[in-house]
Design an enzyme around this catalytic site. Sequence first.
Site, PDB file in Angstrom:
ATOM      1  N   CYS A  94      42.363  28.548 -10.337  1.00 15.99           N
ATOM      2  CA  CYS A  94      40.180  28.624  -9.842  1.00 15.99           C
ATOM      3  C   CYS A  94      40.131  27.730  -8.921  1.00 15.99           C
ATOM      4  O   CYS A  94      40.117  28.451  -8.263  1.00 15.99           O
ATOM      5  CB  CYS A  94      39.547  27.737 -11.684  1.00 15.99           C
ATOM      6  SG  CYS A  94      38.207  28.018 -11.919  1.00 15.99           S
ATOM      7  N   HIS A 191      43.590  28.199 -16.803  1.00 15.65           N
ATOM      8  CA  HIS A 191      43.478  26.718 -16.962  1.00 15.65           C
ATOM      9  C   HIS A 191      44.484  26.816 -18.414  1.00 15.65           C
ATOM     10  O   HIS A 191      44.933  28.274 -19.099  1.00 15.65           O
ATOM     11  CB  HIS A 191      42.489  25.800 -17.473  1.00 15.65           C
ATOM     12  CG  HIS A 191      41.650  25.831 -16.052  1.00 15.65           C
ATOM     13  ND1 HIS A 191      41.749  24.962 -14.799  1.00 15.65           N
ATOM     14  CD2 HIS A 191      40.010  26.094 -16.275  1.00 15.65           C
ATOM     15  CE1 HIS A 191      40.860  24.739 -14.362  1.00 15.65           C
ATOM     16  NE2 HIS A 191      40.247  25.851 -14.821  1.00 15.65           N
TER      17      HIS A 191
END
Length: 239
Positions: A94, A191
């Site tokens: 990310c 994630h």
Amino acid sequence: MNLRIAHLYPDMLNLYGDSGNVLCLQKRLEWRGIDNNTNRINAGDVANLSDYDIIFIGGGQDFEQSLILDDLSKGMDVSLKKAVENGVVILAVCGGFQLLGKYYKTHTGDIMEFTNILDFYTVGKEKRLIGNYAFKTSEKMEIIGFENHSGRTYLGKGLKPFGKIIKGSGNNGRDRTEGVRYKNTFGTYCHGPILPKNPQFADMLIEKALKRKYKDVKLEKLDNSIEILARKQVRGMYI
Ligand code: GLN
């Protein structure tokens, strides 16, 4: 055998349990009797990242990303680029993934010049892309995890995504691409943390790192039955 792991900016870039990825790598090495040691590299530290076998960079919100810009521009960007080109195994999640690209224009209009290591850019929007999601890689691995980002990432023409979206948004919610893949570098919005949820991918990274350092490596199989059961249950909730 011994693998050296670098955890880059662990104090700033660590969202939604991302540091669990490092624990997962350590455990899967330990269970196979493979020595490993991890160095936490923070802003201000001097590090030759090519000395490592695996580098992990976690996610961070816009604010945390802005805090490391200065450090990146003082030489960590060059060190990271060399490691990418040298084929060090790198996983960037990310906010960590975004910093491998050219720039990130936040949804409030600020521009963060990133490392320009890979040919992509990111533009933030107010509406975040949030949820459990899944994608398939070119090895037909189905990766499951969680995404939560404002940034929409657009890859340059010559660059390959890490996977193709099955469910969720991925890079930008439009072209069904997820992440980026170049040499042994993997960028992803996943994630979860990604590695404990996707042990096959964790082993792929470990195997790549071992093969790069030692010849003839055969990775011993581990019992993944608990991980597989957890995957089935999570997957059933949203796919
Ligand atoms: N700040 C970035 C975004 O919102 C990254 C967020 C994250 O790492 N989860 O796009």
